[in-house]
Design a protein around this motif. Sequence first.
Motif, PDB file in Angstrom:
ATOM      1  N   THR A 172       0.991  -1.183  -0.053  1.00  0.00           N
ATOM      2  CA  THR A 172      -0.034  -0.047  -0.241  1.00  0.00           C
ATOM      3  C   THR A 172       1.052   1.319  -0.049  1.00  0.00           C
ATOM      4  N   LEU A 173       2.123   1.092   0.148  1.00  0.00           N
ATOM      5  CA  LEU A 173       3.304   2.269   0.001  1.00  0.00           C
ATOM      6  C   LEU A 173       3.254   2.653  -1.185  1.00  0.00           C
ATOM      7  N   GLY A 174       3.492   3.936  -1.348  1.00  0.00           N
ATOM      8  CA  GLY A 174       3.677   4.566  -2.877  1.00  0.00           C
ATOM      9  C   GLY A 174       4.742   3.891  -3.606  1.00  0.00           C
ATOM     10  N   PHE A 175       4.789   4.124  -4.838  1.00  0.00           N
ATOM     11  CA  PHE A 175       5.701   3.546  -5.749  1.00  0.00           C
ATOM     12  C   PHE A 175       7.069   4.056  -5.431  1.00  0.00           C
ATOM     13  N   ASP A 176       7.552   5.190  -5.038  1.00  0.00           N
ATOM     14  CA  ASP A 176       8.809   5.587  -4.774  1.00  0.00           C
ATOM     15  C   ASP A 176       9.400   5.212  -3.531  1.00  0.00           C
ATOM     16  N   THR A 177       8.588   4.953  -2.471  1.00  0.00           N
ATOM     17  CA  THR A 177       8.728   4.546  -1.243  1.00  0.00           C
ATOM     18  C   THR A 177       9.337   2.897  -1.336  1.00  0.00           C
ATOM     19  N   LEU A 178       8.437   2.278  -2.414  1.00  0.00           N
ATOM     20  CA  LEU A 178       8.828   0.812  -2.487  1.00  0.00           C
ATOM     21  C   LEU A 178      10.005   0.716  -3.362  1.00  0.00           C
ATOM     22  N   ALA A 179      10.210   1.503  -4.036  1.00  0.00           N
ATOM     23  CA  ALA A 179      11.518   1.533  -4.885  1.00  0.00           C
ATOM     24  C   ALA A 179      12.755   1.498  -4.123  1.00  0.00           C
ATOM     25  N   VAL A 180      12.480   2.397  -2.982  1.00  0.00           N
ATOM     26  CA  VAL A 180      13.725   2.633  -2.217  1.00  0.00           C
ATOM     27  C   VAL A 180      13.797   1.370  -1.012  1.00  0.00           C
ATOM     28  N   GLY A 236      14.445 -20.493   3.536  1.00  0.00           N
ATOM     29  CA  GLY A 236      16.110 -20.060   3.957  1.00  0.00           C
ATOM     30  C   GLY A 236      17.149 -20.275   2.698  1.00  0.00           C
ATOM     31  N   TYR A 237      18.383 -20.246   2.920  1.00  0.00           N
ATOM     32  CA  TYR A 237      19.367 -20.394   2.120  1.00  0.00           C
ATOM     33  C   TYR A 237      19.934 -21.768   2.083  1.00  0.00           C
ATOM     34  N   ILE A 238      20.323 -22.152   0.739  1.00  0.00           N
ATOM     35  CA  ILE A 238      21.020 -23.597   0.831  1.00  0.00           C
ATOM     36  C   ILE A 238      22.281 -23.423   0.122  1.00  0.00           C
ATOM     37  N   TYR A 239      21.967 -22.731  -1.219  1.00  0.00           N
ATOM     38  CA  TYR A 239      23.097 -22.656  -2.175  1.00  0.00           C
ATOM     39  C   TYR A 239      22.790 -21.567  -3.389  1.00  0.00           C
ATOM     40  N   SER A 240      23.665 -20.652  -3.608  1.00  0.00           N
ATOM     41  CA  SER A 240      23.474 -19.544  -4.289  1.00  0.00           C
ATOM     42  C   SER A 240      23.044 -19.605  -5.707  1.00  0.00           C
ATOM     43  N   ARG A 241      23.085 -21.096  -6.071  1.00  0.00           N
ATOM     44  CA  ARG A 241      22.469 -21.092  -7.346  1.00  0.00           C
ATOM     45  C   ARG A 241      21.068 -21.198  -7.367  1.00  0.00           C
ATOM     46  N   LEU A 242      20.511 -21.398  -6.358  1.00  0.00           N
ATOM     47  CA  LEU A 242      18.958 -21.267  -5.955  1.00  0.00           C
ATOM     48  C   LEU A 242      18.490 -19.995  -5.338  1.00  0.00           C
ATOM     49  N   THR A 243      19.182 -19.546  -4.068  1.00  0.00           N
ATOM     50  CA  THR A 243      18.704 -18.481  -3.712  1.00  0.00           C
ATOM     51  C   THR A 243      19.778 -17.704  -2.982  1.00  0.00           C
ATOM     52  N   ASN A 244      19.800 -16.536  -2.816  1.00  0.00           N
ATOM     53  CA  ASN A 244      20.815 -15.706  -2.019  1.00  0.00           C
ATOM     54  C   ASN A 244      20.375 -14.392  -1.483  1.00  0.00           C
ATOM     55  N   PRO A 245      20.590 -13.926  -0.523  1.00  0.00           N
ATOM     56  CA  PRO A 245      19.886 -12.729   0.226  1.00  0.00           C
ATOM     57  C   PRO A 245      19.694 -11.603  -0.572  1.00  0.00           C
ATOM     58  N   THR A 246      21.126 -11.181  -1.254  1.00  0.00           N
ATOM     59  CA  THR A 246      21.000 -10.006  -2.048  1.00  0.00           C
ATOM     60  C   THR A 246      19.996 -10.036  -3.166  1.00  0.00           C
ATOM     61  N   VAL A 247      20.060 -11.366  -3.853  1.00  0.00           N
ATOM     62  CA  VAL A 247      19.241 -11.491  -5.189  1.00  0.00           C
ATOM     63  C   VAL A 247      17.815 -11.637  -4.603  1.00  0.00           C
ATOM     64  N   SER A 248      17.313 -12.342  -3.370  1.00  0.00           N
ATOM     65  CA  SER A 248      16.141 -12.382  -3.059  1.00  0.00           C
ATOM     66  C   SER A 248      15.640 -11.027  -2.519  1.00  0.00           C
ATOM     67  N   ALA A 249      16.450 -10.042  -1.983  1.00  0.00           N
ATOM     68  CA  ALA A 249      15.871  -8.854  -2.064  1.00  0.00           C
ATOM     69  C   ALA A 249      15.769  -7.963  -3.312  1.00  0.00           C
ATOM     70  N   GLU A 255      15.495  -4.637   4.499  1.00  0.00           N
ATOM     71  CA  GLU A 255      15.511  -4.000   5.944  1.00  0.00           C
ATOM     72  C   GLU A 255      17.222  -3.928   6.176  1.00  0.00           C
ATOM     73  N   PRO A 256      17.403  -3.207   7.170  1.00  0.00           N
ATOM     74  CA  PRO A 256      18.834  -2.919   7.876  1.00  0.00           C
ATOM     75  C   PRO A 256      19.258  -4.510   8.016  1.00  0.00           C
ATOM     76  N   ASP A 257      20.710  -4.595   7.800  1.00  0.00           N
ATOM     77  CA  ASP A 257      21.261  -6.208   7.919  1.00  0.00           C
ATOM     78  C   ASP A 257      21.193  -6.627   9.346  1.00  0.00           C
ATOM     79  N   PRO A 258      20.488  -7.658   9.786  1.00  0.00           N
ATOM     80  CA  PRO A 258      20.665  -7.997  11.043  1.00  0.00           C
ATOM     81  C   PRO A 258      21.866  -8.197  11.770  1.00  0.00           C
ATOM     82  N   ALA A 259      22.670  -8.541  10.923  1.00  0.00           N
ATOM     83  CA  ALA A 259      24.130  -8.901  11.651  1.00  0.00           C
ATOM     84  C   ALA A 259      24.801  -7.494  11.890  1.00  0.00           C
ATOM     85  N   THR A 260      24.907  -6.649  11.003  1.00  0.00           N
ATOM     86  CA  THR A 260      25.826  -5.407  11.036  1.00  0.00           C
ATOM     87  C   THR A 260      24.864  -4.216  11.143  1.00  0.00           C
TER      88      THR A 260
END
Length: 428
Positions: A4-12, A53-66, A17-22
């Motif tokens: 429901t957020l505006g397009f420009d907000t979604l684009a950013v 979750g994540y198994i192997y980057s041929r399947l999924t990767n956190p950056t690509v998932s974002a 979300e902020p990286d939970p580790a760092t």
Amino acid sequence: MSTTLGFDTLAVHAGAEPDPATGARQVPIYQTTAYVFRDADHAAKLFNLQEVGYIYSRLTNPTVSALANRVAALEGGAGAVCCSSGHAAQLMALFPLMQPGCNVVASSRLYGGTIQQFANTIRKFGWSAKFVDTDDLLAVEHAIDENTRAVFCETIANPGGYVTDLDALARIADQAGIPLIVDNTTATPYLCRPIEHGATLVVHSATKYLTGNGTVTGGVVVDSGKFDWSKNDKFPSLSQPEPAYHGLNFHGALGAMAFTFHSIAVGLRDLGMTMNPQGAHYTLMGIETLSLRMQRHVENAMTVAQYLEQDPRVEAVTYAGLKSSPYNHRALSMLPKGAGALFTVSVKGGYDACVKLVDSLKLFSHVANLGDTRSLIIHPASTTHRQLDEAAQIKAGAAPNVVRLSIGIEDVRDIIADLDQALTAATA
């Protein structure tokens, strides 16, 4: 994140979300091949799709998932999968739907590489394509048979800039019980969201406007999540036990996310057309300014098209934003923010004049790409559509006397000045 957020907000913000580790605010580049499992039970649940979750980057990767989640949010889809190129995205879109002997009904006004892929390459899988003029709705209906598994088109056709009546095609596809697949590369979700016009799947070459700076090759497939894959027996990979995944019924188990999970668990696993995390990161950064860039692209394209339409050295301009275009009314309703920045120009003097024009430009770049911040030009008949005969080139909007322009975000006066001096050289 809520759509429901505006397009420009979604684009950013969408998909990140902020990286939970760092606490890192920008999406990190997770440059890793594999991921450590908590224990054997955790690993088993991941492989059984009982836990995400994540198994192997041929399947999924956190950056690509974002990136996948961001594009899905912008398109209004249920899920998305990223892959290595726009061509890979087209195969990924078809892969869960097709079986040997099946066909796709495709617009005859497609990018030349797509026509080549559909006309020849997919035959090696036992698939085929029927090309029709999608403005002829009766021809589309007649082309669909018992073995048709999808209708495929582009929102704004490359190279001609023609606008497709997505609502009408969606009705035809729905009546036939098959999905409508729309390549939205040239429009982007800023100008058009095909799912709102009835599309089931949306594909992108992220190489183009999504990234916007000519640094990445990538593709995205977005699933609307609205198609009932179980309403007939046409899509056994999604609606019946899948032998390639120990008998899992993807639609029965995963509902609206069936196509997305199948594309990851089977498509990326077995075809391996994976997007790299650094490329996904570049595209994420590009999308942050997508609306700003598209506004300038459209503004410049309209000014340049109006200039060229009045130029005596030019025979025709196909930009749908022009009142003279037969697609103007459709563009006004489907693309209220503008008709994009891609169109063709017919140059007086034919093939030879087009070649001289391309060679005489200084600001424009002569490349096999579109959607860059820079203004780009190509002569399709001698490049992207070279593999087609002249009749097929004309049908695709790439006749020998045609050049394709992708208008960038430079000062429009400089764009026009460059075209002016090159047209003088080309038609002297």
